[in-house]
Write an enzyme that holds these catalytic residues in place. Structure first.
Site, short mmCIF file in Angstrom:
data_model
loop_
_atom_site.label_atom_id
_atom_site.label_comp_id
_atom_site.label_asym_id
_atom_site.label_seq_id
_atom_site.Cartn_x
_atom_site.Cartn_y
_atom_site.Cartn_z
N CYS A 1 -24.60 -20.47 -11.76
CA CYS A 1 -25.24 -20.06 -10.50
C CYS A 1 -26.42 -19.18 -10.90
O CYS A 1 -27.19 -19.55 -11.77
CB CYS A 1 -24.25 -19.34 -9.59
SG CYS A 1 -23.45 -17.90 -10.34
N ARG B 1 -32.96 -22.66 -3.63
CA ARG B 1 -33.12 -21.91 -4.87
C ARG B 1 -33.06 -22.85 -6.07
O ARG B 1 -33.80 -22.69 -7.03
CB ARG B 1 -32.04 -20.83 -4.99
CG ARG B 1 -32.23 -19.67 -4.04
CD ARG B 1 -31.22 -18.57 -4.29
NE ARG B 1 -31.50 -17.86 -5.54
CZ ARG B 1 -30.67 -16.98 -6.10
NH1 ARG B 1 -29.49 -16.72 -5.52
NH2 ARG B 1 -30.99 -16.36 -7.22
#
Length: 280
Positions: free
Chosen positions: A236, A180
């Protein structure tokens, strides 16, 4: 006392009623928001109260601020008192295993100035594996008054992130998986990649292969490319999986650690912000 505690320690504390203790169940599934509460009602650690990521540990998402903004802290403070947490309370939080949602609640209590808060190593799964009792009984709550002492140096926002990346006065880390981070996959957001300048530190790397939290020496090794003299900003996707890294950094002796609650989901809500797709 360690931030992370064992199932044996919690069992003994509950059996001996040694000190005021509130146990909190934070199980949750991002793809099924009702699953955590259903799991709690199907069986939980005796005396545990349930808190929901969407309803209790974050605010409803808006245009900016990320997909899991911090909750309204006045409301959060009231809820803490309602479930029996005050200055003299030891709080023990658990998840299904060592998942990210327990760490999110740990961080919120730390931000609100409550230090006597711990995570149950291995979570509910370890408790069951050890053969300890579970119950479907929802406890009667004894309300008290929770008086916060907010640690404003524990949190940052997009303006400060932009400023400190520009003048290189802080190190930004991204807690999502490496794929990611590189933009190879993105299951949640309209853009893929990471905030330019962020370094990749997948949050699950603070756990051993068996899912238990790593010891201090191993955590120090995990973060040995970072300087304890620097300010570390942890991000995040939406400020949830960053929290295990905040906990791990604190356990490894880092003191100047901030959470960027909005994280990547906040960053990409501003069209003028670029994203990066290579290792940094």
């Amino acid at each position: 006392m360690s931030i992370v505690v064992s199932d044996e320690w919690l069992k003994e504390r509950l059996e001996n009623s040694s000190g005021k203790t509130v146990v909190v169940d934070t199980r949750f599934e991002l793809t099924d928001p009702d699953a955590g509460r259903k799991a709690y009602l199907d069986g939980h650690i005796p005396g545990a109260v349930y808190l929901d990521l969407n309803k209790d540990l974050s605010e409803k998402a808006a245009k900016h601020g990320g997909s899991h903004p911090l909750p309204d802290m006045e409301m959060f403070t009231a809820k803490m008192g309602h479930i029996g947490i005050d200055h003299d309370t030891t709080v023990v939080i658990y998840d299904q295993q060592n998942d990210m949602f327990a760490a999110r609640f740990w961080w919120l209590l730390q931000y609100a100035g409550h230090e006597d808060v711990h995570l149950l190593d291995g979570g509910f799964e370890q408790w069951v594996r050890a053969g300890y009792n579970i119950t479907t009984e929802v406890p009667k709550l004894e309300a008290t008054e929770f008086k916060p002492n907010f640690q404003e140096n524990a949190v940052t926002d997009i303006e400060e992130v932009i400023e400190k990346l520009a003048n290189q006065s802080a190190t930004l880390i991204d807690s999502r998986s490496h794929d990611r981070y590189l933009g190879k996959t993105e299951p949640l957001y309209r853009k893929a990649g990471h905030i330019p300048g962020a370094k990749s530190f997948f949050w699950k790397n603070v756990l051993n292969a068996d899912g238990k939290w790593k010891e201090t020496a191993e955590l120090e090794k995990n973060f040995d490319s970072l300087s304890k003299d620097d300010e570390i900003i942890v991000s995040c996707g939406s400020g949830v999986s960053a929290c295990p890294n905040v906990l791990a950094l604190k356990s490894a002796g880092f003191r100047n650690v901030k959470l960027y609650p909005g994280s990547f989901s906040d960053w990409i809500s501003y069209d003028e912000n670029n994203v990066e797709t290579k290792d940094e």
